[in-house]
Structures are given as structure tokens and as C-alpha cells.
Design a protein around this motif. Structure first.
Motif, PDB file in Angstrom:
ATOM      1  N   THR A 229       0.810  -1.226   0.000  1.00  0.00           N
ATOM      2  CA  THR A 229       0.000   0.000   0.000  1.00  0.00           C
ATOM      3  C   THR A 229       0.840   1.271   0.000  1.00  0.00           C
ATOM      4  N   GLU A 230       2.111   1.173   0.418  1.00  0.00           N
ATOM      5  CA  GLU A 230       2.967   2.357   0.459  1.00  0.00           C
ATOM      6  C   GLU A 230       3.933   2.436  -0.714  1.00  0.00           C
ATOM      7  N   ALA A 231       3.729   1.579  -1.726  1.00  0.00           N
ATOM      8  CA  ALA A 231       4.509   1.715  -2.962  1.00  0.00           C
ATOM      9  C   ALA A 231       4.234   3.107  -3.534  1.00  0.00           C
ATOM     10  N   MET A 232       5.279   3.775  -3.998  1.00  0.00           N
ATOM     11  CA  MET A 232       5.158   5.189  -4.334  1.00  0.00           C
ATOM     12  C   MET A 232       5.535   5.446  -5.797  1.00  0.00           C
ATOM     13  N   ASN A 233       4.782   6.336  -6.435  1.00  0.00           N
ATOM     14  CA  ASN A 233       5.095   6.692  -7.818  1.00  0.00           C
ATOM     15  C   ASN A 233       5.979   7.934  -7.865  1.00  0.00           C
ATOM     16  N   ARG A 234       6.195   8.463  -9.065  1.00  0.00           N
ATOM     17  CA  ARG A 234       7.107   9.598  -9.226  1.00  0.00           C
ATOM     18  C   ARG A 234       6.614  10.847  -8.516  1.00  0.00           C
ATOM     19  N   LYS A 235       5.309  10.945  -8.308  1.00  0.00           N
ATOM     20  CA  LYS A 235       4.741  12.125  -7.655  1.00  0.00           C
ATOM     21  C   LYS A 235       4.664  11.952  -6.134  1.00  0.00           C
ATOM     22  N   ASN A 236       5.333  10.909  -5.623  1.00  0.00           N
ATOM     23  CA  ASN A 236       5.326  10.600  -4.192  1.00  0.00           C
ATOM     24  C   ASN A 236       3.923  10.297  -3.670  1.00  0.00           C
TER      25      ASN A 236
ATOM     26  N   ILE B  53      -2.484 -12.437  -6.702  1.00  0.00           N
ATOM     27  CA  ILE B  53      -1.222 -11.802  -6.321  1.00  0.00           C
ATOM     28  C   ILE B  53      -0.473 -11.274  -7.538  1.00  0.00           C
ATOM     29  N   GLU B  54      -0.474 -12.033  -8.611  1.00  0.00           N
ATOM     30  CA  GLU B  54       0.186 -11.552  -9.836  1.00  0.00           C
ATOM     31  C   GLU B  54      -0.497 -10.291 -10.367  1.00  0.00           C
ATOM     32  N   GLY B  55      -1.831 -10.227 -10.226  1.00  0.00           N
ATOM     33  CA  GLY B  55      -2.567  -9.031 -10.642  1.00  0.00           C
ATOM     34  C   GLY B  55      -2.186  -7.806  -9.835  1.00  0.00           C
ATOM     35  N   VAL B  56      -2.012  -7.987  -8.519  1.00  0.00           N
ATOM     36  CA  VAL B  56      -1.617  -6.869  -7.655  1.00  0.00           C
ATOM     37  C   VAL B  56      -0.189  -6.429  -7.975  1.00  0.00           C
ATOM     38  N   LEU B  57       0.715  -7.402  -8.174  1.00  0.00           N
ATOM     39  CA  LEU B  57       2.095  -7.062  -8.534  1.00  0.00           C
ATOM     40  C   LEU B  57       2.143  -6.262  -9.827  1.00  0.00           C
ATOM     41  N   GLY B  58       1.360  -6.687 -10.804  1.00  0.00           N
ATOM     42  CA  GLY B  58       1.313  -5.966 -12.074  1.00  0.00           C
ATOM     43  C   GLY B  58       0.787  -4.549 -11.911  1.00  0.00           C
ATOM     44  N   ALA B  59      -0.258  -4.389 -11.087  1.00  0.00           N
ATOM     45  CA  ALA B  59      -0.834  -3.061 -10.854  1.00  0.00           C
ATOM     46  C   ALA B  59       0.173  -2.144 -10.153  1.00  0.00           C
ATOM     47  N   ILE B  60       0.921  -2.677  -9.199  1.00  0.00           N
ATOM     48  CA  ILE B  60       1.940  -1.882  -8.498  1.00  0.00           C
ATOM     49  C   ILE B  60       3.021  -1.455  -9.475  1.00  0.00           C
ATOM     50  N   SER B  61       3.461  -2.397 -10.325  1.00  0.00           N
ATOM     51  CA  SER B  61       4.498  -2.091 -11.310  1.00  0.00           C
ATOM     52  C   SER B  61       4.040  -0.986 -12.264  1.00  0.00           C
ATOM     53  N   ASP B  62       2.792  -1.057 -12.717  1.00  0.00           N
ATOM     54  CA  ASP B  62       2.259  -0.023 -13.615  1.00  0.00           C
ATOM     55  C   ASP B  62       2.155   1.320 -12.903  1.00  0.00           C
ATOM     56  N   TYR B  63       1.893   1.279 -11.604  1.00  0.00           N
ATOM     57  CA  TYR B  63       1.686   2.504 -10.840  1.00  0.00           C
ATOM     58  C   TYR B  63       3.006   3.222 -10.552  1.00  0.00           C
ATOM     59  N   VAL B  64       4.004   2.467 -10.096  1.00  0.00           N
ATOM     60  CA  VAL B  64       5.269   3.099  -9.696  1.00  0.00           C
ATOM     61  C   VAL B  64       6.202   3.316 -10.882  1.00  0.00           C
ATOM     62  N   LYS B  65       5.998   2.544 -11.960  1.00  0.00           N
ATOM     63  CA  LYS B  65       6.835   2.587 -13.164  1.00  0.00           C
ATOM     64  C   LYS B  65       8.300   2.338 -12.797  1.00  0.00           C
ATOM     65  N   ASP B  66       9.175   3.301 -13.061  1.00  0.00           N
ATOM     66  CA  ASP B  66      10.603   3.053 -12.845  1.00  0.00           C
ATOM     67  C   ASP B  66      11.103   3.548 -11.489  1.00  0.00           C
TER      68      ASP B  66
END
Length: 510
Positions: free
Chosen positions: A448-455, A479-492
Motif C-alpha cells: 500500500t505504500e509503494a510510491m510513484n514519481r509524484k510521491n 497476487i500476480e494481478g496486484v504485482l502488475g498493478a503496483i508495477s504499472d503505478y510506480v513505473k521506474d
């Protein structure tokens, strides 16, 4: 500062072209105007400046390709090298055009750049000292504010010198001459050097003897060179001595820091290995048991923490689920995690009331907890014959429950305190029932605390939305769906905390 091979190639390549082109401009310019009748001191100064520029280039390549050093102190060290390089270049050009009326404008520009670069060297050395020592002393931080004001005042005076000539003048014949007040131009630099060395003395307990010597070497070398140059017009050794001092300082301080980072990276690797090797990773778990389907994952961050999950049969009819997050990072957190997991598993399998089990685990972890670590835990025991569940939430994230045919919803109930905070802590047991095809999803705050470029945080609300995109999915797909969503959200954006999840679907007794 993390560099890929491509980034290293382009960064060092561009800087090589820029640095070496400027370095070779100087001898070309000098040869064009001839050296036969030049002042011997001018020739010596220009030659030393060229050598210093080449040293600065080598040092810059080392800084940009050394992956073991990073942080703000490296940024200021790079700034120090670049400004010294500029000082060397402008000093050399200044002596070449000395006494040449056709190049008065170049003489003015090179002199202005030289004096400004001298200010910046002092500023970058001061900031490098503060960041290297991680200074938090309020008085020193206040002194830093005053230093910034003094920098701006000194910069303004250098610019005003172009009109009033109180530091130096350049005649219509192209003759550069220092005024009687020229010594004032180095007051800022001298003050910042003294302040930097004072900080080194104040914070000396952080340093070894040779590190203290390195700081004093950088400060004393240019001062001695400046003193000599004051009495020998045309002999300018100060910038060259500065770059040699920076090179020695880099070797002593930053290479040592790089070695320390390499040791720390090795410790992180060990901690990560400890973390991963103790967790169950064979799926499906107990494939002959048809009462449930379970899947879990722990994706460690670069800076290892103490997340873990666990699941095991307490006896023939009861399944235990555990997910936890240890405070702190590195090997201490990994070892505390391993101890916690072992205690929790052993006590659950030994049998007892769940609240008493957690009280016992808490008291044992409090003993000798000199690192003041604690651990948030969600633990649940499910009776597979009835679906009846008993759980304890010790300061952990809220679980997410989905009833058969429904949607995932956060189960928000009062937490108990985290484990290992206080001896004698009591833990409340929550009881609920799971029905066939109900699912439960638990996680750590790294989700839940994964952060994107805008903090901006991924958040609990977004997590629930992602879970409800395909609520009928099996645990692994969830779980794979959540991991994918986090990856799309935080990007690099770099992952700063462990990402740990566990999902279980209950199918009822068989």
C-alpha cells in the motif's frame, strides 16, 4: 547514483569530448600566440593548468563510473571537480591573453570565471564536508545558511568589480593587475575552509586519523600555493594544487566509502538470502488437500527489511497463516525475522490459546532486544472442517476478505500492539467464519505504500479496487494481478520496501 552500462557510456563519452576539447584548446591557443617571448612564469602556470585539467578529467571519469559511491556527497564532490577544472581552464586562458590588447574581452571573461569558480570551490567543499559527515548539529546548519548569504554577497562583489576594479583591473593594453584589496576576494573561501575544518574537528569521532588528514590536506595545499603565488606574479599553482588535493581526498575518503558500501551490499545479499530461504515456496502447498488453495510471495527491496509470510498445518484439520513485518533493515531485521518466524511456528504447533501463544512469543522476543526492533504480525488459524477462524492482528495491515460471489472488502477491526514492543502485552483474538469459496488476502505495508514519481502512495483503496477487477481469480492470479498493478503505478521508481502478500481461498471440507 545508479548507472546502467548505456548511461555510463554516454555520460563518460560526452564528458570526455567536452573535457579533452577544452584541455587541448589551451595549448592550441598558447602555440598560436607563441611562447618564445612569454614570461617563463606564465608558461609554467599554463603547463601546470593543462596537466591539472587532465587529472580532473581522469577523476571525473572515475566518479561517473564508480558504482560503489553515491549520495549527495558525491554530487558535491563532482561539483568541486568541475569548478576546479573551470578554474584551471580560465587561469590558463587568462595568462595566455595577458598583455594582449586584442583579447581584452577574453581576459575579462576568463578573470571573472576564475574568481567565481574560486567561490564555488569553497562552497562545494563546505557542502561536501557536511554531507560526508552527515552533520545534524543545529548550529552548523545555521552556519550553512549564513554561508549561503556570504556566497551571494561575495558573488555580487566580484560582478561589481567589473565596474569599480577593487579586486583587479585590466588595462586597455590587456594587462591584468591585482589591486591592493585583492586579498578580500579570498575572504569567503578562507572562511569556508576554516568552517569546514572546524566541522571536521567537531565531528572527528566519526573519522579515522587518515580521513582527518585528507580534509586538512585539501585545505592546506591550495592555501600554501596561494601564499606562494601572492609573491610571484604570473606563477599560479593554486588550481593545480587544488585538483591534486581533491584527487588524494577522493582516494582516501570516497574509495573508503566505496569499500564500506561493498561490505554493506554483501551484508544485504546475506540478509536477502536469509529472508528468502526460510520461506515456503513450493506451490501448490499440499496438493492432496482440496480444502484450500494458497499462494504467497515476498519481493524484497534493495534495502532488505524483515517481511515474511508462512503457512503450515498445525494438526490434521487446522491451517495456520502468518504474515509479518519487522521494523528496521539489513541483517539485524533479517535475523529478528527468522527468530520471530521460528517462535511463532513452534508455539502454534505446540498448541494453546492463540492469545497466550502471542503473549509468550512477545515476551521471548522482548528478552535481549537491544536493537529495539518490533514486529507487526497477522496470524490466523483456520479449522478446515468448519471454516471457523481465530486471528490476532498485532499492529499489522487490515486483512481483505471476499465472500463467495462477492467483492473484496477491508476488515477494519481494532489492532493489538505490535509484538516485542512491551513485555506483558495482551493480544485480542478475533473470531470469524469462512464459507466455501471465500478468499482472504493479507499483505505488508510495502504494497500500500509503494510510491510513484509524484510521491503518491498506492494506498489501500487502490489495492481493493485492483483485487475487485477479477474477484473470482485463484490466489496466484490475485497476487500476480496486484504485482502488475503496483508495477504499472510506480513505473521506474525504485522499490524502497519489501512487497509481501498471501492469498488463500477456502473450498470447504472434503
Amino acid at each position: 547514483m545508479e548507472w546502467s552500462a548505456k548511461n555510463i557510456f554516454w555520460n563518460t563519452g560526452v564528458r570526455t569530448v567536452l573535457f579533452l576539447c577544452l584541455a587541448f584548446v589551451v595549448p592550441f591557443f598558447e602555440l598560436k600566440h607563441g611562447i618564445d617571448e612569454a614570461n617563463p612564469y606564465f608558461v609554467i602556470s599554463v603547463s601546470v593548468d593543462i596537466a591539472g585539467m587532465l587529472v580532473a578529467y581522469v577523476l571525473m571519469v572515475g566518479l561517473y563510473t564508480d558504482s560503489k559511491i553515491s549520495g549527495r556527497n558525491t554530487f558535491y564532490l563532482i561539483g568541486l571537480v568541475i569548478t576546479t577544472y573551470v578554474s584551471l581552464f580560465s587561469d590558463a586562458i587568462g595568462w595566455i591573453v595577458q598583455d594582449k590588447p586584442n583579447y581584452i574581452l577574453i581576459n575579462h571573461i576568463s578573470s571573472l570565471v576564475y574568481y567565481v569558480a574560486d567561490l564555488l570551490q569553497a562552497f562545494f567543499f563546505w557542502r561536501y564536508t557536511l554531507t560526508y559527515l552527515k552533520v545534524k548539529n543545529r548550529k552548523i546548519i545555521l552556519a550553512d545558511k549564513w554561508g549561503q548569504i556570504c556566497f551571494l554577497i561575495s558573488l555580487a562583489l566580484i560582478i561589481l568589480n567589473l565596474k569599480f576594479g577593487f579586486y583587479y583591473t585590466i588595462s586597455s593594453e590587456g594587462d591584468y593587475a591585482r589591486s591592493s584589496y585583492n586579498w578580500l576576494s579570498i575572504v569567503y573561501s578562507l572562511i569556508m575552509l576554516i568552517m569546514s575544518l572546524s566541522v571536521v574537528v567537531i565531528e572527528r569521532k566519526q573519522l579515522r586519523g587518515f580521513q582527518i588528514v585528507a580534509f586538512f590536506l585539501y585545505a592546506s595545499g591550495p592555501l600554501i600555493a596561494a601564499f606562494i603565488s601572492t609573491f610571484t606574479f604570473g606563477l599560479s599553482l593554486n588550481p593545480a594544487v587544488s585538483i591534486i588535493s581533491i584527487l588524494l581526498m577522493y582516494c582516501v575518503l570516497n574509495v573508503l566509502e566505496g569499500d564500506a558500501k561493498a561490505v554493506a551490499d554483501n551484508e544485504i545479499s546475506i540478509a536477502s538470502s536469509i529472508q528468502e530461504n526460510v520461506l515456503p515456496k513450493t506451490f501448490p502447498y499440499l496438493p492432496d488437500r482440496k480444502e484450500f488453495d494458497i499462494y504467497a510471495i515476498m519481493k524484497p527491496a534493495k534495502e532488505v527489511g524483515g517481511d515474511f509470510y508462512d503457512f503450515f498445518m498445525v494438526d490434521e484439520k487446522r491451517l495456520a497463516l502468518v504474515i509479518a513485518d519487522v521494523s528496521g533493515k539489513g541483517i539485524p531485521a533479517a535475523l529478528f525475522m527468522m527468530t520471530s518466524r521460528t517462535l511463532i511456528k513452534n508455539r502454534l504447533q505446540a498448541g494453546d490459546d492463540l492469545s497466550h501463544i502471542m503473549e509468550d512469543v512477545n515476551n521471548q522476543l522482548c528478552e535481549g532486544n537491544v536493537a529495539d526492533l518490533f514486529i507487526t504480525v497477522w496470524v490466523c488459524i483456520i479449522d478446515l472442517t468448519t471454516g471457523h477462524c481465530k486471528s490476532v492482528n498485532a499492529g499489522h495491515e487490515y486483512p481483505v476478505l471476499r465472500r463467495a460471489g462477492g467483492k473484496y472488502e477491508l476488515i477494519i477491526k481494532k489492532h493489538s500492539l505490535a509484538v516485542a514492543m512491551f513485555e506483558g502485552t495482551k493480544f485480542d483474538v478475533d473470531e470469524f467464519d469462512m464459507h466455501p469459496h471465500d478468499s482472504i488476502f493479507v499483505y505488508t505495508d510495502g504494497v500500500t505504500e509503494a510510491m510513484n514519481r509524484k510521491n503518491q502512495l498506492f494506498s489501500k483503496e487502490r489495492l481493493v479496487d485492483v483485487l475487485n477487477r477479477n474477484p473470482e481469480s485463484k490466489p496466484k492470479e490475485v497476487i500476480e494481478g496486484v504485482l502488475g498493478a503496483i508495477s504499472d503505478y510506480v513505473k521506474d521508481v525504485e522499490q524502497f520496501d519489501d512487497t509481501t502478500m498471501l492469498c488463500m481461498t477456502y473450498y470447504g471440507p472434503y
